[in-house]
Scaffold this motif. Sequence first.
Motif, PDB file in Angstrom:
ATOM      1  N   ASP A 190     -15.122  -3.978 -12.694  1.00 23.90           N
ATOM      2  CA  ASP A 190     -14.830  -2.398 -12.768  1.00 23.90           C
ATOM      3  C   ASP A 190     -13.875  -2.226 -11.527  1.00 23.90           C
ATOM      4  OD1 ASP A 190     -14.716   0.280 -12.615  1.00 23.90           O
ATOM      5  OD2 ASP A 190     -17.021   0.403 -12.966  1.00 23.90           O
ATOM      6  N   VAL A 191     -12.649  -1.811 -12.098  1.00 27.61           N
ATOM      7  CA  VAL A 191     -11.702  -1.584 -10.763  1.00 27.61           C
ATOM      8  C   VAL A 191     -11.543   0.033 -10.631  1.00 27.61           C
ATOM      9  CG1 VAL A 191     -10.657  -3.733 -11.192  1.00 27.61           C
ATOM     10  CG2 VAL A 191      -9.624  -1.656 -12.388  1.00 27.61           C
ATOM     11  N   SER A 192     -12.302   0.983 -11.547  1.00 26.25           N
ATOM     12  CA  SER A 192     -12.108   2.247 -11.507  1.00 26.25           C
ATOM     13  C   SER A 192     -12.365   2.668 -10.267  1.00 26.25           C
ATOM     14  CB  SER A 192     -13.095   2.918 -12.555  1.00 26.25           C
ATOM     15  OG  SER A 192     -14.275   2.768 -12.118  1.00 26.25           O
ATOM     16  N   ARG A 193     -12.996   2.096  -9.213  1.00 23.54           N
ATOM     17  CA  ARG A 193     -13.347   2.924  -8.016  1.00 23.54           C
ATOM     18  C   ARG A 193     -12.508   2.383  -6.657  1.00 23.54           C
ATOM     19  NH1 ARG A 193     -17.567   3.299 -11.207  1.00 23.54           N
ATOM     20  NH2 ARG A 193     -18.849   5.167 -11.104  1.00 23.54           N
ATOM     21  N   LEU A 194     -11.551   1.621  -7.013  1.00 25.85           N
ATOM     22  CA  LEU A 194     -10.645   1.042  -6.139  1.00 25.85           C
ATOM     23  C   LEU A 194      -9.790   2.119  -5.579  1.00 25.85           C
ATOM     24  CD1 LEU A 194      -9.315  -2.335  -7.575  1.00 25.85           C
ATOM     25  CD2 LEU A 194     -11.261  -2.073  -6.120  1.00 25.85           C
ATOM     26  N   PRO A 195      -9.284   2.024  -4.168  1.00 21.84           N
ATOM     27  CA  PRO A 195      -8.599   2.965  -3.706  1.00 21.84           C
ATOM     28  C   PRO A 195      -7.039   3.171  -4.090  1.00 21.84           C
ATOM     29  CG  PRO A 195      -8.962   1.190  -1.928  1.00 21.84           C
ATOM     30  CD  PRO A 195      -9.661   0.705  -3.182  1.00 21.84           C
ATOM     31  N   LEU A 196      -7.064   3.041  -5.202  1.00 22.15           N
ATOM     32  CA  LEU A 196      -5.723   3.385  -6.005  1.00 22.15           C
ATOM     33  C   LEU A 196      -5.465   4.331  -6.966  1.00 22.15           C
ATOM     34  CD1 LEU A 196      -5.756  -0.396  -7.430  1.00 22.15           C
ATOM     35  CD2 LEU A 196      -4.528   0.461  -5.176  1.00 22.15           C
ATOM     36  N   ASP A 197      -6.028   5.646  -6.161  1.00 27.56           N
ATOM     37  CA  ASP A 197      -6.126   6.985  -7.188  1.00 27.56           C
ATOM     38  C   ASP A 197      -5.263   7.996  -6.756  1.00 27.56           C
ATOM     39  OD1 ASP A 197      -7.432   7.189  -4.708  1.00 27.56           O
ATOM     40  OD2 ASP A 197      -9.093   8.429  -5.854  1.00 27.56           O
ATOM     41  N   ARG A 198      -3.893   7.473  -5.832  1.00 23.65           N
ATOM     42  CA  ARG A 198      -3.150   8.460  -5.165  1.00 23.65           C
ATOM     43  C   ARG A 198      -1.783   8.614  -5.670  1.00 23.65           C
ATOM     44  NH1 ARG A 198      -2.825   7.475   0.799  1.00 23.65           N
ATOM     45  NH2 ARG A 198      -1.802   9.228   0.837  1.00 23.65           N
ATOM     46  N   VAL A 199      -1.090   9.319  -5.672  1.00 22.27           N
ATOM     47  CA  VAL A 199       0.322   9.595  -5.921  1.00 22.27           C
ATOM     48  C   VAL A 199       0.893  10.042  -4.666  1.00 22.27           C
ATOM     49  CG1 VAL A 199       2.304  10.802  -7.168  1.00 22.27           C
ATOM     50  CG2 VAL A 199       0.012  10.592  -8.241  1.00 22.27           C
ATOM     51  N   GLU A 200       1.808   9.157  -4.089  1.00 26.55           N
ATOM     52  CA  GLU A 200       2.486   9.235  -2.837  1.00 26.55           C
ATOM     53  C   GLU A 200       3.914   9.091  -2.626  1.00 26.55           C
ATOM     54  OE1 GLU A 200       0.905   6.494   0.096  1.00 26.55           O
ATOM     55  OE2 GLU A 200       0.303   5.035  -1.718  1.00 26.55           O
ATOM     56  N   GLU A 201       4.560  10.052  -2.111  1.00 28.64           N
ATOM     57  CA  GLU A 201       5.827   9.551  -1.812  1.00 28.64           C
ATOM     58  C   GLU A 201       6.289   8.782  -0.736  1.00 28.64           C
ATOM     59  OE1 GLU A 201       9.969  12.412  -1.199  1.00 28.64           O
ATOM     60  OE2 GLU A 201       8.064  13.326  -0.900  1.00 28.64           O
ATOM     61  N   LEU A 202       7.006   7.831  -1.035  1.00 23.42           N
ATOM     62  CA  LEU A 202       7.560   6.968   0.016  1.00 23.42           C
ATOM     63  C   LEU A 202       8.657   7.142   0.714  1.00 23.42           C
ATOM     64  CD1 LEU A 202       6.801   3.567  -2.434  1.00 23.42           C
ATOM     65  CD2 LEU A 202       5.398   4.694  -1.124  1.00 23.42           C
ATOM     66  N   SER A 203       8.970   6.554   1.851  1.00 21.76           N
ATOM     67  CA  SER A 203      10.266   6.855   2.535  1.00 21.76           C
ATOM     68  C   SER A 203      11.420   6.930   2.167  1.00 21.76           C
ATOM     69  CB  SER A 203      10.168   5.811   3.880  1.00 21.76           C
ATOM     70  OG  SER A 203      10.243   4.632   3.605  1.00 21.76           O
ATOM     71  N   ASP A 204      11.643   6.064   1.065  1.00 21.71           N
ATOM     72  CA  ASP A 204      12.885   6.122   0.450  1.00 21.71           C
ATOM     73  C   ASP A 204      13.153   7.108  -0.573  1.00 21.71           C
ATOM     74  OD1 ASP A 204      11.258   5.045  -1.390  1.00 21.71           O
ATOM     75  OD2 ASP A 204      12.540   3.254  -1.966  1.00 21.71           O
TER      76      ASP A 204
END
Length: 330
Positions: free
Chosen positions: A50-64
């Motif tokens: 189960d990978v549903s609770r991994l800290p991969l739930d963000r949408v983030e703007e990168l420096s480029d």
Amino acid sequence: MRSFGYVRATSVEEAAEAFAARPGARYLGGGTNLVDLMKLGVERPDALVDVSRLPLDRVEELSDGSLRVGATVRNSDLAAHPLVRDRYPALSQALLAGASGQLRNAATTGGNLLQRTRCPYFQDLSKPCNKREPGTGCGARDGVHRDHAVLGWSEQCIATHPSDMAVALAALDARVELYGDEGARDVPVAEFHRLPGDHPERDTVIRPGELITGVVLPAATGGVPSAYRKARDRASYAFALASVAAVLRVSDGAVAQACLAFGALAHRPWRAVRAEEALLGAPATTEAFTRAVDAELAAARPLRDNAYKVPLARGLAVDVLTRLARAGTG
């Protein structure tokens, strides 16, 4: 009842280690496709990681200026994200065209890319299917294939990939981030899924045990006019008969940037490279769009019952490109 093991991973590294330690394991995200296939007996994993609770739930703007979408971001959250709606409208439109509101609330970005074909022969254990059981034949080839591929199919498999999201990501030049035993790598979405060839059981280029950790949308297509359009048998909760995602930038009446992808025509989202080459520098007119799309679809090999897909895809693509051109010059 068939028993199976279960591990709830708390980190990407732990997930990869748990998968490697359990032959026959599968990663579990939202479960909207995997659990259905388990119920049908098509998938029979010995363990679920189960990978549903991994800290991969963000949408983030990168420096480029690019945008990174975590693998566990829900489809509904991604479709509604302000940066996605503003910079990559084709992606938001594609997500909202898929499934139902309830499923979009559960389905994840990574899981959407890994969903398997909805071919009824694949889902029915009583029917032959080279994708499900290599060497048994393709029941759809001489059977019911109205919804099946017209591009890139082989004698082994004529199934199509069902994702709406993946078509938009392919047109937007997105990349898939992966993590496995050999470390991290990334692959263009347009190259992530495979054509069937002699191994239709291999849906993607993902290596055994690799986990999707995210998707990166480049700054180069951010803010450029884009759109997604889908034709289907009913207005909602239906897979595409044909779909189109396009990115188009017009300068001084000519096409300065063009990216085009078709859905529901092949075993993977079909990046229309011939059409893109024909469009670059061409006048931004319906006539030029028609010629470019025709050049791409000339490679189509319709089957007995799905020749309608070619003019349908042609009409969708020309209409989307024409609308984008008008919006960009209006």
